[in-house]
Design an enzyme around this catalytic site. Sequence first.
Site, PDB file in Angstrom:
ATOM      1  N   GLU A 185       0.857  -1.189   0.000  1.00  0.00           N
ATOM      2  CA  GLU A 185       0.000   0.000   0.000  1.00  0.00           C
ATOM      3  C   GLU A 185       0.895   1.241   0.000  1.00  0.00           C
ATOM      4  OE1 GLU A 185      -3.735  -0.678   2.521  1.00  0.00           O
ATOM      5  OE2 GLU A 185      -2.317  -2.165   3.269  1.00  0.00           O
ATOM      6  N   GLU A 236      13.384   1.300  -6.870  1.00  0.00           N
ATOM      7  CA  GLU A 236      13.599   1.674  -5.464  1.00  0.00           C
ATOM      8  C   GLU A 236      12.667   0.891  -4.541  1.00  0.00           C
ATOM      9  OE1 GLU A 236      16.241   3.142  -5.110  1.00  0.00           O
ATOM     10  OE2 GLU A 236      16.479   3.902  -7.148  1.00  0.00           O
ATOM     11  N   GLU A 267     -20.320  -6.937   4.778  1.00  0.00           N
ATOM     12  CA  GLU A 267     -19.979  -8.189   5.452  1.00  0.00           C
ATOM     13  C   GLU A 267     -18.696  -8.022   6.264  1.00  0.00           C
ATOM     14  OE1 GLU A 267     -21.765 -11.381   2.192  1.00  0.00           O
ATOM     15  OE2 GLU A 267     -19.599 -10.989   2.276  1.00  0.00           O
TER      16      GLU A 267
END
EC number: 3.4.24.-
Length: 615
Positions: free
Chosen positions: A206, A340, A419
């Site tokens: 992320e 990188e 859910e």
Amino acid sequence: MMQVLLVTICLAVFPYHGSSIILESGNVNDYEVVYPQKVTAMPKEAVKQPEQKYEDAMQYKFEVNGEPVLLHLEKNKDLFSEDYSETHYSPDGREITTKPLVQDHCYYHGHIQNDAHSSASISACNGLKGHFKLRGEMYLIEPLKLSDSEAHAVYKYENVEKEDEALKMCGVTQTNWESDEPIKKASLLVATSERNRYFNPYSYVELIITVDHSMVTKYKNDLTAIRTWVFELVNTINEIFKYLYIRVPLVGLEIWKNRDLINVTSAANVTLDLFGEWRKSYLLPRKIHDNSQLLTAIDLNGLTIGMAYVSTMCQSKYSVGVVQDHSKINLRVAVTMAHEIGHNLGLTHDGVYCTCGGYSCIMSAVLGDQPSKYFSNCSYNQYRRFLTEHNPECIINPPLRTDIVSPPACGNELLERGEECDCGSPENCRDPCCDAASCKLHSWVECESGKCCNQCRFKRAGTECRPARDECDKAEQCTGRSANCPVDEFHENGRPCLHNFGYCYNGKCPIMYHQCHALFGQNVTGVQDSCFQYNRLGVYYAYCRKENGRKIPCAPKDEKCGRLYCSYKSPGNQIPCLPYYIPSDENKGMVDHGTKCGDGKVCSNGQCVDLNIAY
């Protein structure tokens, strides 16, 4: 089932060739102009969702060098996380954070029909812009800014004039003490259940990209242009990392609109350290993410266009990199950023034994004239070792997804909106934490999985969840309040280690013997100090550092921080001063950053400096 609209593009007029033109990517010497015309072909079962602007899948038909091609495109649904946000700062320093709607975006991956080795990364926001590989050659495509808005230019990557002749290199010089010799294929097939946890399903890095003020100046304060440039970068980065089964969703974009929040200088190592501190202290507490890259328009020192820490993914300060926006060609900058991020994932520069099928590979120390989008065999093996040795938990959890638009159906084993869990039917459910009838977690559940979770409850505070790998690493313990093992931390840099033969650096204890052993194998012994006098010569292999392509000889006090020398002994062969030098990768075989060069001194950028200066 997600319904898909197929779109076919055909040529309205015949393409024609031009000899020279100035395009967004630079001066192009030979190009082809095509005029696509959009024709929709609606299968009976395919109905476009009325709120959707950009189709999930498209096909484009056009000609390249007189050859008809059919380009298949699919929307990159892992480009953004559901909680994607953008932050810029007011003149008085206030954070201004927005959450733009990015679900219905216009960034695609694809391939050419009947070409198994083709690939594509395309923006369809305003015409077609991006690159595709056809018959082993890389092509760029972009709309022409003419009165006829349908005109596009298609041209080979090699036909773009070089922006300059200077080599462009990564600034990372530290090796990881591992050999680049080929590993037998059989070893790649050995996978424990623990390893399978990392390779199937995908890992997720992320990402937050931070754009500094020099970028804002370069793009004339046009934040829309910056966003478009960054989105194209991340789209290509995702295409690159899919071969490692890694997805790189963008969870945030930071724009330093009015001023830099750290001192961004041309000294890449200094900027990298300051950015890591800022990320740890300010960015990470505000926005959960795994990795952040600083994108700058400042010309980094020497030939450097990027720098990152090695094997530091998931660490609070060191899971970062610095990348120079060094080219008008988005692909070149994307390859640099992927390089990188690769360092953060444990990948080092490729050596002579490394190959990716005849191309210049992603982890080459030098950016090739035709940048590759492929990782080498060495990179694959290093990544697998990184996963099993470092257990980077942060990249295991998938981000919130943006692409599930059908109504949720409890019991289908797909986690959908509304859910908390979905373990299948009550008869088949094997998840003790999940109520199969409601697809909600039981009221007493504290956690579902994680190194600090056991039977749906947090493990007791103080339970060791990650042992220390060595004396420079710290053991982590569960907090009793989270299912996740705390961020991997290590002892402070400069702490004595290995019976005072070295000093800790980023969780390792770099000493010359270990580096020699990794380069030459078990037949090495301790090296004589007199060998390092060769580094005073400043010749092709013996020097301390390079400045503007010139090799700088070592001062006497710095000679142990240049080329590494090893004492090699085998039956019938003894070499007291053996350097490791490969012309194609001159950085490999230099003494590692952080290696002890005297009492209270370590190597730093080719100089032997006091610990308090280095750290």
